[in-house]
Design a protein around this motif. Sequence first.
Motif, PDB file in Angstrom:
ATOM      1  N   GLY B  73       0.813  -1.213   0.000  1.00 47.51           N
ATOM      2  CA  GLY B  73       0.000   0.000   0.000  1.00 47.51           C
ATOM      3  C   GLY B  73       0.844   1.260   0.000  1.00 47.51           C
ATOM      4  O   GLY B  73       0.489   2.256   0.645  1.00 47.51           O
ATOM      5  N   LEU B  74       1.955   1.253  -0.714  1.00 50.95           N
ATOM      6  CA  LEU B  74       2.830   2.433  -0.772  1.00 50.95           C
ATOM      7  C   LEU B  74       2.067   3.633  -1.344  1.00 50.95           C
ATOM      8  O   LEU B  74       1.612   3.590  -2.483  1.00 50.95           O
ATOM      9  CB  LEU B  74       4.049   2.127  -1.668  1.00 50.95           C
ATOM     10  N   PRO B  75       1.941   4.709  -0.574  1.00 54.83           N
ATOM     11  CA  PRO B  75       1.176   5.859  -1.080  1.00 54.83           C
ATOM     12  C   PRO B  75       2.091   6.895  -1.747  1.00 54.83           C
ATOM     13  O   PRO B  75       2.085   8.060  -1.371  1.00 54.83           O
ATOM     14  CB  PRO B  75       0.518   6.409   0.191  1.00 54.83           C
ATOM     15  N   LEU B  76       2.875   6.454  -2.706  1.00 52.61           N
ATOM     16  CA  LEU B  76       3.811   7.334  -3.406  1.00 52.61           C
ATOM     17  C   LEU B  76       3.920   6.887  -4.855  1.00 52.61           C
ATOM     18  O   LEU B  76       3.701   5.705  -5.160  1.00 52.61           O
ATOM     19  CB  LEU B  76       5.197   7.246  -2.742  1.00 52.61           C
ATOM     20  N   PRO B  77       4.318   7.808  -5.744  1.00 52.58           N
ATOM     21  CA  PRO B  77       4.344   7.476  -7.173  1.00 52.58           C
ATOM     22  C   PRO B  77       5.617   6.738  -7.599  1.00 52.58           C
ATOM     23  O   PRO B  77       6.326   7.202  -8.485  1.00 52.58           O
ATOM     24  CB  PRO B  77       4.228   8.846  -7.849  1.00 52.58           C
ATOM     25  N   LEU B  78       5.892   5.608  -6.962  1.00 54.34           N
ATOM     26  CA  LEU B  78       7.067   4.837  -7.385  1.00 54.34           C
ATOM     27  C   LEU B  78       6.852   4.239  -8.780  1.00 54.34           C
ATOM     28  O   LEU B  78       7.710   4.348  -9.657  1.00 54.34           O
ATOM     29  CB  LEU B  78       7.375   3.729  -6.373  1.00 54.34           C
ATOM     30  N   LEU B 100       8.251  11.686 -10.114  1.00 55.44           N
ATOM     31  CA  LEU B 100       7.627  11.967 -11.404  1.00 55.44           C
ATOM     32  C   LEU B 100       6.287  11.257 -11.443  1.00 55.44           C
ATOM     33  O   LEU B 100       6.036  10.347 -10.665  1.00 55.44           O
ATOM     34  CB  LEU B 100       8.514  11.443 -12.537  1.00 55.44           C
ATOM     35  N   THR B 101       5.475  11.692 -12.378  1.00 60.41           N
ATOM     36  CA  THR B 101       4.264  10.907 -12.599  1.00 60.41           C
ATOM     37  C   THR B 101       3.991  10.850 -14.091  1.00 60.41           C
ATOM     38  O   THR B 101       4.722  11.457 -14.888  1.00 60.41           O
ATOM     39  CB  THR B 101       3.063  11.443 -11.803  1.00 60.41           C
ATOM     40  N   ILE B 102       2.988  10.074 -14.457  1.00 61.64           N
ATOM     41  CA  ILE B 102       2.698   9.877 -15.878  1.00 61.64           C
ATOM     42  C   ILE B 102       1.236  10.194 -16.141  1.00 61.64           C
ATOM     43  O   ILE B 102       0.400  10.151 -15.241  1.00 61.64           O
ATOM     44  CB  ILE B 102       2.990   8.428 -16.321  1.00 61.64           C
ATOM     45  N   ALA B 103       0.961  10.547 -17.392  1.00 62.67           N
ATOM     46  CA  ALA B 103      -0.418  10.847 -17.775  1.00 62.67           C
ATOM     47  C   ALA B 103      -0.609  10.464 -19.234  1.00 62.67           C
ATOM     48  O   ALA B 103       0.345  10.475 -20.019  1.00 62.67           O
ATOM     49  CB  ALA B 103      -0.707  12.339 -17.585  1.00 62.67           C
ATOM     50  N   GLU B 104      -1.843  10.128 -19.574  1.00 64.34           N
ATOM     51  CA  GLU B 104      -2.175   9.917 -20.980  1.00 64.34           C
ATOM     52  C   GLU B 104      -2.249  11.283 -21.652  1.00 64.34           C
ATOM     53  O   GLU B 104      -2.885  12.198 -21.128  1.00 64.34           O
ATOM     54  CB  GLU B 104      -3.525   9.222 -21.115  1.00 64.34           C
ATOM     55  N   GLY B 105      -1.631  11.408 -22.810  1.00 62.87           N
ATOM     56  CA  GLY B 105      -1.547  12.715 -23.452  1.00 62.87           C
ATOM     57  C   GLY B 105      -2.471  12.895 -24.642  1.00 62.87           C
ATOM     58  O   GLY B 105      -2.305  13.851 -25.425  1.00 62.87           O
ATOM     59  N   ALA B 106      -3.455  12.023 -24.776  1.00 62.62           N
ATOM     60  CA  ALA B 106      -4.280  12.044 -25.995  1.00 62.62           C
ATOM     61  C   ALA B 106      -4.989  13.383 -26.196  1.00 62.62           C
ATOM     62  O   ALA B 106      -5.247  13.786 -27.337  1.00 62.62           O
ATOM     63  CB  ALA B 106      -5.288  10.909 -25.951  1.00 62.62           C
ATOM     64  N   ALA B 107      -5.298  14.084 -25.109  1.00 59.39           N
ATOM     65  CA  ALA B 107      -6.053  15.339 -25.260  1.00 59.39           C
ATOM     66  C   ALA B 107      -5.141  16.555 -25.436  1.00 59.39           C
ATOM     67  O   ALA B 107      -5.616  17.687 -25.541  1.00 59.39           O
ATOM     68  CB  ALA B 107      -6.967  15.541 -24.047  1.00 59.39           C
ATOM     69  N   LEU B 108      -3.838  16.335 -25.449  1.00 63.55           N
ATOM     70  CA  LEU B 108      -2.900  17.454 -25.636  1.00 63.55           C
ATOM     71  C   LEU B 108      -2.778  17.813 -27.115  1.00 63.55           C
ATOM     72  O   LEU B 108      -2.842  16.953 -27.992  1.00 63.55           O
ATOM     73  CB  LEU B 108      -1.508  17.102 -25.100  1.00 63.55           C
ATOM     74  N   ARG B 109      -2.537  19.076 -27.322  1.00 62.72           N
ATOM     75  CA  ARG B 109      -2.296  19.545 -28.680  1.00 62.72           C
ATOM     76  C   ARG B 109      -0.870  20.100 -28.737  1.00 62.72           C
ATOM     77  O   ARG B 109      -0.487  20.934 -27.922  1.00 62.72           O
ATOM     78  CB  ARG B 109      -3.313  20.654 -28.982  1.00 62.72           C
ATOM     79  N   LEU B 110      -0.072  19.611 -29.686  1.00 63.84           N
ATOM     80  CA  LEU B 110       1.307  20.078 -29.832  1.00 63.84           C
ATOM     81  C   LEU B 110       1.450  20.879 -31.126  1.00 63.84           C
ATOM     82  O   LEU B 110       0.938  20.477 -32.168  1.00 63.84           O
ATOM     83  CB  LEU B 110       2.291  18.894 -29.879  1.00 63.84           C
ATOM     84  N   ASP B 111       2.144  21.983 -31.048  1.00 65.53           N
ATOM     85  CA  ASP B 111       2.472  22.781 -32.248  1.00 65.53           C
ATOM     86  C   ASP B 111       3.943  23.155 -32.183  1.00 65.53           C
ATOM     87  O   ASP B 111       4.473  23.411 -31.108  1.00 65.53           O
ATOM     88  CB  ASP B 111       1.695  24.111 -32.270  1.00 65.53           C
ATOM     89  N   ARG B 112       4.525  23.248 -33.350  1.00 60.45           N
ATOM     90  CA  ARG B 112       5.890  23.749 -33.403  1.00 60.45           C
ATOM     91  C   ARG B 112       5.840  25.271 -33.459  1.00 60.45           C
ATOM     92  O   ARG B 112       5.130  25.849 -34.288  1.00 60.45           O
ATOM     93  CB  ARG B 112       6.583  23.231 -34.668  1.00 60.45           C
ATOM     94  N   ARG B 113       6.556  25.923 -32.536  1.00 58.08           N
ATOM     95  CA  ARG B 113       6.655  27.398 -32.590  1.00 58.08           C
ATOM     96  C   ARG B 113       8.120  27.755 -32.532  1.00 58.08           C
ATOM     97  O   ARG B 113       8.718  27.770 -31.459  1.00 58.08           O
ATOM     98  CB  ARG B 113       5.916  28.054 -31.421  1.00 58.08           C
ATOM     99  N   GLY B 114       8.699  27.924 -33.719  1.00 55.42           N
ATOM    100  CA  GLY B 114      10.144  28.150 -33.793  1.00 55.42           C
ATOM    101  C   GLY B 114      10.867  26.896 -33.341  1.00 55.42           C
ATOM    102  O   GLY B 114      10.511  25.784 -33.753  1.00 55.42           O
ATOM    103  N   PHE B 128      -1.050  11.414  -8.270  1.00 53.68           N
ATOM    104  CA  PHE B 128      -0.025  12.086  -7.455  1.00 53.68           C
ATOM    105  C   PHE B 128       0.530  13.362  -8.092  1.00 53.68           C
ATOM    106  O   PHE B 128       1.628  13.784  -7.729  1.00 53.68           O
ATOM    107  CB  PHE B 128       1.150  11.129  -7.170  1.00 53.68           C
ATOM    108  N   ALA B 129      -0.175  13.972  -9.022  1.00 55.40           N
ATOM    109  CA  ALA B 129       0.392  15.116  -9.742  1.00 55.40           C
ATOM    110  C   ALA B 129       0.924  16.178  -8.778  1.00 55.40           C
ATOM    111  O   ALA B 129       2.037  16.669  -8.917  1.00 55.40           O
ATOM    112  CB  ALA B 129      -0.659  15.719 -10.674  1.00 55.40           C
ATOM    113  N   ARG B 130       0.144  16.498  -7.746  1.00 55.67           N
ATOM    114  CA  ARG B 130       0.568  17.620  -6.880  1.00 55.67           C
ATOM    115  C   ARG B 130       1.740  17.249  -5.985  1.00 55.67           C
ATOM    116  O   ARG B 130       2.325  18.098  -5.350  1.00 55.67           O
ATOM    117  CB  ARG B 130      -0.631  18.168  -6.100  1.00 55.67           C
ATOM    118  N   TRP B 131       2.079  15.964  -5.898  1.00 56.49           N
ATOM    119  CA  TRP B 131       3.263  15.556  -5.144  1.00 56.49           C
ATOM    120  C   TRP B 131       4.464  15.322  -6.060  1.00 56.49           C
ATOM    121  O   TRP B 131       5.538  14.928  -5.601  1.00 56.49           O
ATOM    122  CB  TRP B 131       3.009  14.267  -4.359  1.00 56.49           C
TER     123      TRP B 131
END
Lengths: 352, 352, 382, 382
Positions: B73-78, B100-114, B128-131
């Motif tokens: 029951g480790l309450p940390l993002p190992l 660190l933590t991980i997330a699904e990025g499907a809803a992100l939009r990436l653009d090249r700017r320079g 655990f994002a806020r930790w």
Amino acid sequence: MESMIHDMAERLFRDHIGHGLREGAAAGQCPEALWTRIEEAGLPMALVPEEAGGFGVPAAEALGLVRIAGAHGLPLPLAETLIANAVLARAGLTLPGGRLTIAEGAALRLDRRGAAIHASGPLTLVPFARWADRIVTIAALDGVDHVLSLPVKDLTVTPAQDLAGMPRDDAGVDLALTDADAAPLPRSLGGMRGLGALARSLATAGAMETILSMTVEYANDRVQFGRPIGKFQAIQHYLATMAGETAASRAAAEMAADSYDTPAFALTVAAAKSRSGEAAETVGALAHQVHGAIGYTQEHALHHFTKRIWSWRDEFGTELDWTRELGRAALSSPRDTFWHFITDSTAQGIPA
Amino acid sequence: MESMIHDMAERLFRDHIGHGLREGAAAGQCPEALWTRIEEAGLPMALVPEEAGGFGVPAAEALGLVRIAGAHGLPLPLAETLIANAVLARAGLTLPGGRLTIAEGAALRLDRRGAAIHASGPLTLVPFARWADRIVTIAALDGVDHVLSLPVKDLTVTPAQDLAGMPRDDAGVDLALTDADAAPLPRSLGGMRGLGALARSLATAGAMETILSMTVEYANDRVQFGRPIGKFQAIQHYLATMAGETAASRAAAEMAADSYDTPAFALTVAAAKSRSGEAAETVGALAHQVHGAIGYTQEHALHHFTKRIWSWRDEFGTELDWTRELGRAALSSPRDTFWHFITDSTAQGIPA
Amino acid sequence: MTLTAFPPPPPGADYDDLRQEVRAFLAEELAGFPPEKRAESWNGFSRAFSRKLAQRGWVGMTFPREYGGHARSALERYVVSEELLAAGAPVISHWIADRQSGPLILAKGTEEQKRAIVPRIAAGELCFCIGMSEPDSGSDLAATRTVATEVEGGFRVNGTKVWTTYAHVADYMILFCRTGKSDDRHGGMSQFLIDLKATENIQISPIIDLGGEHHFNQVIFDDTFLPSDALLGEKGEGWSQVMSELAFERSGPERFLSSFALIEELIRVLRQDATEAQQAEIGRLSAHLMVLRQMSRSVAGMLNEGKNPALQAAIVKDLGALYEQDIPRLARSLVSRPAVPGGRDSYAAVLAYTELAVPSFSLRGGTREILRGIIARGLGLR
Amino acid sequence: MTLTAFPPPPPGADYDDLRQEVRAFLAEELAGFPPEKRAESWNGFSRAFSRKLAQRGWVGMTFPREYGGHARSALERYVVSEELLAAGAPVISHWIADRQSGPLILAKGTEEQKRAIVPRIAAGELCFCIGMSEPDSGSDLAATRTVATEVEGGFRVNGTKVWTTYAHVADYMILFCRTGKSDDRHGGMSQFLIDLKATENIQISPIIDLGGEHHFNQVIFDDTFLPSDALLGEKGEGWSQVMSELAFERSGPERFLSSFALIEELIRVLRQDATEAQQAEIGRLSAHLMVLRQMSRSVAGMLNEGKNPALQAAIVKDLGALYEQDIPRLARSLVSRPAVPGGRDSYAAVLAYTELAVPSFSLRGGTREILRGIIARGLGLR
């Protein structure tokens, strides 16, 4: 419910139906003598209104005969004849006597040819067709439901059987019918699918009551590891589960029977057929689990009952068909909440 | 499997995680001291290739840490840090250290700017994002998967929590990233959803092993009606059922871990996440059934484990999502028969 | 096989006028009451709501008029109960008193007890709790250790009760404890009616449940003095009194509607465009609910006729608990949407609440194992 | 918690070349073999098929070469077994001998018995049956009554065996019976190797099962004489011999593939245009199968390493039986198409066959209740 006709049927079936008669029927022998007794007792007329020659008992009581027949594993089309007669009477057609059966007529095509109505097409999975004199069905002509009384001798019957070895034949129709054998249905009784489904859920409830009591008896008698297997808590849980499923099936079937010929029937029968079909899976499986190998043989009566409840699931709409219908109604209900749909669905006198 | 790092982790977690620490974490206190020990032991680097600073243990062994963390029951993002580091290493990005933590990025939009890549959009249900110092995710730019390393301090984090009270936050992204924080992924590892799902099925298996042994112990100790409740056959059946579900979950998760970074991963992880999610329902319910009221309180440790396995079902694809994916593959498989699909799906080295 | 027979409820059991009145009342009282509060089902607490309900005559409905009741039938009470539960109304402040303690006092109490207490229950003013379980006696009531020793003018009670629902706000407790040593496991038990607000030396402390809620309490009696007239019923008859009291606790609509808020949310989500498979699952859920309700109403009808359908009640309760416990699984099999405690999406919030609540559903009023034993014996297993 | 650990099968356990050879063989041998015959699974009988399979070296695969075997690993044998079962090949004529009786004779038989029998098993020539159950001893083998009394030159056997699969065609029977009175319930049991074609006073009569098929038999021993060299293993050691023999009967692919023909039919029916819900259910079915197979192969791998994974085997068997018994229900939940025994529609015919077969799946090699007891004790329940 005290009922004279129930007592009579119980006695008749108990005295005349045994393992041998059921096995004989499964091997293709129609128990003619038993049918004669059933007709002499007038049972096939029980659901017909008094003015058309019936007993004048409430519909729910008359339909109780179907449950009792199921409990005894009656291998004859009593339920079918009961319903056929009621439908014929509703349409004002002659009640021909003899063994009748019923079929869904959705695949039939009706045309008017002069004074006659020409019917053609297939009837499938017709219970006991080859042992019946007539098949009674309902099909649409110009958008109006018509009751048809089809003489089996004039049809092309292809024999087949259900899991329990009972006749469940296909019949090809290509026939001209006079007024004597075809008439519009003035007020719906729920369609042949609904009526057949009602019969099957009642019979399933009855058969499950028999399966349950056979299983309790076996659990009391069979000794393993030095004590009756009914002393094992696992077996007790199986039996309690079987009891719950059986009770729910009977309550569901009687709820539908209670709403016969009312607007609530459309939804109660959907609940009844799907609930008893689902219960048939559990009850049959647990009965075999408790009986072990002995229950898996043809020597033992259990198989006749489990195979029949499993067969009945596939007739007059499967669980999938009926739950879809019920779910569609629930999800498209104009009522404010699902709760209102549920209370209304079983209420007498509220349009479904 | 004998494993030095497993033994080390077992010891570390056993010595430093207790009911109080878990309850504290559920109340919002990040157990910083424990994280320091975990980092000192090097555990977050276990899945990183040796050349990038890892231990050089097989992937399946490194992933075993996730199961062990689940069991305690480790309450940390190992698990999240382990995977984030492996993904960063694969993309040739710097391993920043820290949580660190991980997330699904499907809803992100990436653009090249320079020279920069601009990322915008929502990340949802991020464990655990806020930790965490950074969220590592994968999103597509011009059809090519890119790994992004997003500093949490530059995101808009909306705190939320899962059933067990663990942080599971939403994060809004609107950020320009340099080469140091964004790079194309040269060879897929199965996507963040797949990797997260693998972690959750491993942790679920571990937590269920703990739940099972707590329940066995309780059944041996708790006396009702004059004997330990484990003497009752119903309780024995519950425990046997829990054991089967737990064993299946662990086998499923280890099958997926065993195929990490191979073509078989796509289907084995689908099987693992859906199988362990389904098992979580049964195992949690039966554990509470055996424990009765005491297990339903926050005083008892059981709730922490059952709530976490229930929460994990909803992360990185539900059972419904993963079974659909697996079923779609099965039904559209070009193999001759379903059997060939099944044998191929788990075979190493055959394209899935 | 009478056990598996559930005669349909009598014609007219719908009481449609009453039902519409209750619905109108609830529509007004609960306007804006959010789904995640409705999900609390009969655990929701509101003294104000209970009092308003009582003003309409819907608390103590079956109690005799002379004790403030309304002399209505069990089937009319059933209609009100199921409408309250289906709407997720906050009823706990009168629920236990109305369902269980009031009928017990009416059956076993002294004339003084009845006059003092029952009218206030019917007015929706009294919250009751039940002091039954102990640390070492869960399902096994015979293992009860709390003891009341007869002293001058009354009794001294010592012992600890646990899982006492809403003891921290309740006005009265019905206590079950030993009043004598007995070789018979069931002998020497008694019940007491305790005025919690007026009794000293009772220490009530919270037990937080796995959803983080405070419904349960631990109640410690430390040489607590109860006057003689706190005895409820006969001394030494507590066991048989409790057994018949538990019958009141079985098979009502509270036995299968505990997850109903989630069902309403699920249907709301699916109403727009359900696939055939979703329709079928909703149909299955509907069929089970229609049938459970039929069985439960059948039991109410039998009770109303003075019958003792104890076994049928056990069947309804077993099936009902399985049903309401299965709803979150069913929802997750139809909709892929994460449970989020307190989330803004009401489906997600209700799912989260219900997932954490379901383990408690088979703890209430006898566990599954005990129910199934009752059913098995009722089937004639020797 | 080692009980719940199933180490992945060793790398290379796929034996892909062997698998492809078996598939090619089956594609040729079973061309045109209809689904409703494949549905019989390991109950299908064909001496010709067994002999052909043996010619390829796929019977007695793990037996030593000196007894006609092929000295291959348990994992290679596993590949052949699962391919046979998944294809629905008719294997029963060699199956019991290959899986259970051959290994038993190799482990416990005399050199003469091994030389006389084992090579013929490996040649696919011998069909074995197991005389174990009796009318009063189902799961409870200690209740065995059939007795072999030592006489001049051998034994006289009296008693009745039931549920003896394929006794009516088998060449040999392995008989389990008493050879002495014993206070110990497990003592005084022995096993015999009986040449059914050469032994008099054995009366074999059919027991027809609920599907109308003749697989089972009743076998009556009426003062049947067995020569001394029919004794298999030690006299009085029958109990422990049988217990280790039953381990061979556990957890192979036959424990979860019995309904596989129905799965193939179901997928054929759905392949065209499955809804999302149907996809999800097929995915669930696939996940369970992948995992069961992984666990079963894990057990084979452990056996191959000389370990004794008895508890893991019990878990696989319990899960496997639940899985294969659930397939008809699952099919009916996805497709509304009636079961028709022997119908022209192969889905309907296979469904009907399988519905009638599933009750037998939990009878094989120990009932569910016994398996769960084994698992519970293995978990450390006292």
